[in-house]
Design a protein around this motif. Structure first.
Motif, mmCIF file in Angstrom:
data_model
loop_
_atom_site.group_PDB
_atom_site.id
_atom_site.type_symbol
_atom_site.label_atom_id
_atom_site.label_comp_id
_atom_site.label_asym_id
_atom_site.label_seq_id
_atom_site.Cartn_x
_atom_site.Cartn_y
_atom_site.Cartn_z
ATOM 1 N N SER A 23 0.807 -1.218 0.000
ATOM 2 C CA SER A 23 0.000 0.000 0.000
ATOM 3 C C SER A 23 0.836 1.263 0.000
ATOM 4 C CB SER A 23 -0.918 0.002 1.220
ATOM 5 O OG SER A 23 -0.153 -0.046 2.401
ATOM 6 N N SER A 24 2.107 1.158 -0.229
ATOM 7 C CA SER A 24 2.939 2.355 -0.244
ATOM 8 C C SER A 24 4.089 2.177 -1.206
ATOM 9 C CB SER A 24 3.474 2.665 1.155
ATOM 10 O OG SER A 24 4.452 1.718 1.528
ATOM 11 N N TYR A 25 4.541 3.287 -1.711
ATOM 12 C CA TYR A 25 5.660 3.242 -2.659
ATOM 13 C C TYR A 25 6.341 4.604 -2.663
ATOM 14 C CZ TYR A 25 8.228 3.239 -7.062
ATOM 15 O OH TYR A 25 9.209 3.345 -8.019
ATOM 16 N N GLU A 72 -8.762 9.212 -4.428
ATOM 17 C CA GLU A 72 -9.310 9.193 -3.070
ATOM 18 C C GLU A 72 -8.456 8.405 -2.074
ATOM 19 O OE1 GLU A 72 -11.460 11.242 -2.327
ATOM 20 O OE2 GLU A 72 -12.790 11.592 -4.020
ATOM 21 N N VAL A 73 -7.244 8.014 -2.480
ATOM 22 C CA VAL A 73 -6.348 7.287 -1.580
ATOM 23 C C VAL A 73 -5.052 8.067 -1.454
ATOM 24 C CG1 VAL A 73 -5.093 5.158 -1.133
ATOM 25 C CG2 VAL A 73 -7.319 5.072 -2.288
ATOM 26 N N THR A 74 -4.827 8.655 -0.286
ATOM 27 C CA THR A 74 -3.590 9.403 -0.057
ATOM 28 C C THR A 74 -2.975 8.962 1.263
ATOM 29 O OG1 THR A 74 -4.672 11.239 1.101
ATOM 30 C CG2 THR A 74 -4.487 11.415 -1.298
ATOM 31 N N ASP A 75 -1.672 9.181 1.390
ATOM 32 C CA ASP A 75 -1.007 8.805 2.638
ATOM 33 C C ASP A 75 0.250 9.633 2.816
ATOM 34 O OD1 ASP A 75 -0.747 5.530 4.231
ATOM 35 O OD2 ASP A 75 -0.590 7.559 5.044
ATOM 36 N N LYS A 76 0.699 9.696 4.061
ATOM 37 C CA LYS A 76 1.855 10.512 4.402
ATOM 38 C C LYS A 76 3.149 9.855 3.941
ATOM 39 C CE LYS A 76 -0.375 12.328 8.572
ATOM 40 N NZ LYS A 76 -0.327 12.400 10.051
ATOM 41 N N GLY A 77 4.077 10.708 3.535
ATOM 42 C CA GLY A 77 5.420 10.258 3.252
ATOM 43 C C GLY A 77 6.313 10.503 4.453
ATOM 44 N N ASP A 78 7.541 10.900 4.197
ATOM 45 C CA ASP A 78 8.512 11.079 5.279
ATOM 46 C C ASP A 78 8.442 12.445 5.957
ATOM 47 O OD1 ASP A 78 10.856 9.240 3.275
ATOM 48 O OD2 ASP A 78 9.620 8.534 4.948
ATOM 49 N N VAL A 79 7.979 13.462 5.247
ATOM 50 C CA VAL A 79 7.968 14.824 5.799
ATOM 51 C C VAL A 79 6.621 15.497 5.547
ATOM 52 C CG1 VAL A 79 10.451 15.220 5.816
ATOM 53 C CG2 VAL A 79 9.161 15.614 3.708
ATOM 54 N N PRO A 80 5.522 14.999 6.103
ATOM 55 C CA PRO A 80 4.193 15.516 5.777
ATOM 56 C C PRO A 80 3.752 16.747 6.578
ATOM 57 C CG PRO A 80 3.990 13.685 7.280
ATOM 58 C CD PRO A 80 5.470 13.836 6.977
ATOM 59 N N GLU A 81 4.476 17.080 7.646
ATOM 60 C CA GLU A 81 4.001 18.140 8.542
ATOM 61 C C GLU A 81 3.891 19.476 7.812
ATOM 62 O OE1 GLU A 81 5.515 14.791 10.624
ATOM 63 O OE2 GLU A 81 6.596 16.137 9.250
ATOM 64 N N GLY A 82 2.744 20.113 7.948
ATOM 65 C CA GLY A 82 2.520 21.418 7.342
ATOM 66 C C GLY A 82 1.948 21.368 5.942
ATOM 67 N N ALA A 118 5.455 13.913 -8.969
ATOM 68 C CA ALA A 118 5.849 12.782 -9.805
ATOM 69 C C ALA A 118 4.666 11.844 -9.968
ATOM 70 C CB ALA A 118 7.027 12.037 -9.184
ATOM 71 N N SER A 119 4.678 11.080 -11.048
ATOM 72 C CA SER A 119 3.610 10.106 -11.256
ATOM 73 C C SER A 119 4.182 8.854 -11.901
ATOM 74 C CB SER A 119 2.496 10.690 -12.133
ATOM 75 O OG SER A 119 2.913 10.817 -13.479
ATOM 76 N N SER A 120 3.452 7.759 -11.741
ATOM 77 C CA SER A 120 3.873 6.512 -12.385
ATOM 78 C C SER A 120 2.687 5.575 -12.509
ATOM 79 C CB SER A 120 5.001 5.831 -11.604
ATOM 80 O OG SER A 120 4.532 5.350 -10.357
ATOM 81 N N PHE A 121 2.843 4.599 -13.391
ATOM 82 C CA PHE A 121 1.863 3.533 -13.514
ATOM 83 C C PHE A 121 2.380 2.390 -12.664
ATOM 84 C CE2 PHE A 121 -1.797 1.751 -15.417
ATOM 85 C CZ PHE A 121 -1.569 0.397 -15.512
ATOM 86 N N PRO A 122 1.781 2.114 -11.541
ATOM 87 C CA PRO A 122 2.399 1.187 -10.599
ATOM 88 C C PRO A 122 2.445 -0.251 -11.084
ATOM 89 C CG PRO A 122 0.190 1.774 -9.869
ATOM 90 C CD PRO A 122 0.487 2.623 -11.063
ATOM 91 N N THR A 123 3.606 -0.852 -10.958
ATOM 92 C CA THR A 123 3.773 -2.256 -11.298
ATOM 93 C C THR A 123 3.414 -3.157 -10.116
ATOM 94 O OG1 THR A 123 6.055 -2.236 -10.540
ATOM 95 C CG2 THR A 123 5.655 -1.667 -12.854
ATOM 96 N N GLY A 124 3.314 -2.551 -8.942
ATOM 97 C CA GLY A 124 3.041 -3.329 -7.741
ATOM 98 C C GLY A 124 4.265 -4.035 -7.205
ATOM 99 N N ARG A 125 5.430 -3.763 -7.799
ATOM 100 C CA ARG A 125 6.667 -4.419 -7.365
ATOM 101 C C ARG A 125 7.772 -3.422 -7.071
ATOM 102 N NH1 ARG A 125 9.003 -6.929 -11.297
ATOM 103 N NH2 ARG A 125 7.769 -6.035 -12.979
ATOM 104 N N GLY A 126 7.464 -2.135 -7.154
ATOM 105 C CA GLY A 126 8.472 -1.129 -6.849
ATOM 106 C C GLY A 126 9.449 -0.871 -7.968
ATOM 107 N N THR A 127 9.117 -1.296 -9.181
ATOM 108 C CA THR A 127 10.036 -1.083 -10.294
ATOM 109 C C THR A 127 9.599 0.071 -11.201
ATOM 110 O OG1 THR A 127 8.843 -2.658 -11.680
ATOM 111 C CG2 THR A 127 10.652 -3.522 -10.339
ATOM 112 N N ASP A 128 8.559 0.779 -10.767
ATOM 113 C CA ASP A 128 8.028 1.861 -11.605
ATOM 114 C C ASP A 128 9.075 2.903 -11.939
ATOM 115 O OD1 ASP A 128 5.106 2.353 -9.423
ATOM 116 O OD2 ASP A 128 6.028 0.533 -10.210
ATOM 117 N N THR A 129 8.968 3.451 -13.118
ATOM 118 C CA THR A 129 9.694 4.674 -13.456
ATOM 119 C C THR A 129 8.796 5.834 -13.087
ATOM 120 O OG1 THR A 129 10.929 3.682 -15.254
ATOM 121 C CG2 THR A 129 10.639 6.073 -15.307
#
Lengths: 115, 115
Positions: A99-101, B53-63, B92-103
């Protein structure tokens, strides 16, 4: 957790000389590794990536990188520098779960090419 | 032309004045992300979205806040900007491969200065 270290914030080479930009990674799982280039006032552009298979990866503009698991390295090279190669280069490792990338970037290396 | 666009490219504002940086992609990518780039730190992820409609925090979300009401747009909102949010921002955007290999494809960047 994954991390990336780029040795040398600035690298200066003469036009025509070998380019070597160093990248070491830390990963608890088989890594997916990327090199991106940022030209002045532009976004990042993919140079090359390693996912699986051949450890020597060829990218655009004559660059290549070799994945060395034993050394946890993914150094970027180009046999002969051109003035147009002057840019900032970022090494990155993929950090993904169901669920994250995200990409975890190194601090970057600015390449200067002397005439 | 396939691209990620950001607006504005440059912005100078004052502390506390709400602002929005827009990001749009025309590649029908499901995954979108915001990074900030600071000298010596590389790029760090602020927020990401795996789909509408699906969002989540990364490493520095404050503010920061984000929303993903439609697939192509992923605005970054600073409700009350502070000087420590002065930075260079990339979408940035990508078409997710679901394996972390996206460009990941990056926008041209937004340089924000908060006085």
């Amino acid at each position: 957790a994954q991390s990336v270290t780029q040795l040398g914030s600035h690298v200066s080479v003469s036009e025509g000389a070998l380019v070597l930009l160093r990248c070491n990674y830390s990963s608890s799982v088989p890594p997916y590794l990327f090199w991106y280039v940022q030209y002045p006032n532009q976004g990042l552009q993919l140079l090359l990536k390693y996912t699986t298979g051949a450890t020597l990866v060829k990218g655009i503009n004559g660059f290549e990188a070799e994945f060395k698991k034993s050394e946890t390295s993914f150094h970027l090279t180009k046999p002969s520098a051109h003035m147009s190669d002057a840019a900032e280069y970022f090494c990155a490792v993929s950090d993904w779960m169901d669920s994250s990338y995200k990409l975890i970037f190194g601090s970057g290396t600015r390449l200067l090419v002397r005439p | 032309e396939a691209q990620v666009t950001q607006n504005p490219r440059y912005l100078i504002t004052v502390t506390g004045k709400k602002l929005t940086v827009t990001c749009s992609q025309n590649m029908n990518h499901e995954y979108m992300s915001w990074y900030r780039q600071d000298p010596g730190l590389g790029l760090r992820q602020i927020y990401y979205s795996m789909n509408v409609e699906v969002t989540d925090k990364g490493d520095v979300p404050e503010g920061y806040k984000v929303s993903r009401k439609e697939k192509r747009n992923f605005p970054l909102i600073l409700e009350s900007p502070s000087p420590n949010q002065t930075s260079l921002y990339f979408c940035a955007s990508s078409f997710p491969t679901g394996r972390g290999t996206d460009t990941q494809y990056f926008g041209p960047g937004t340089r924000l200065t908060v006085l």
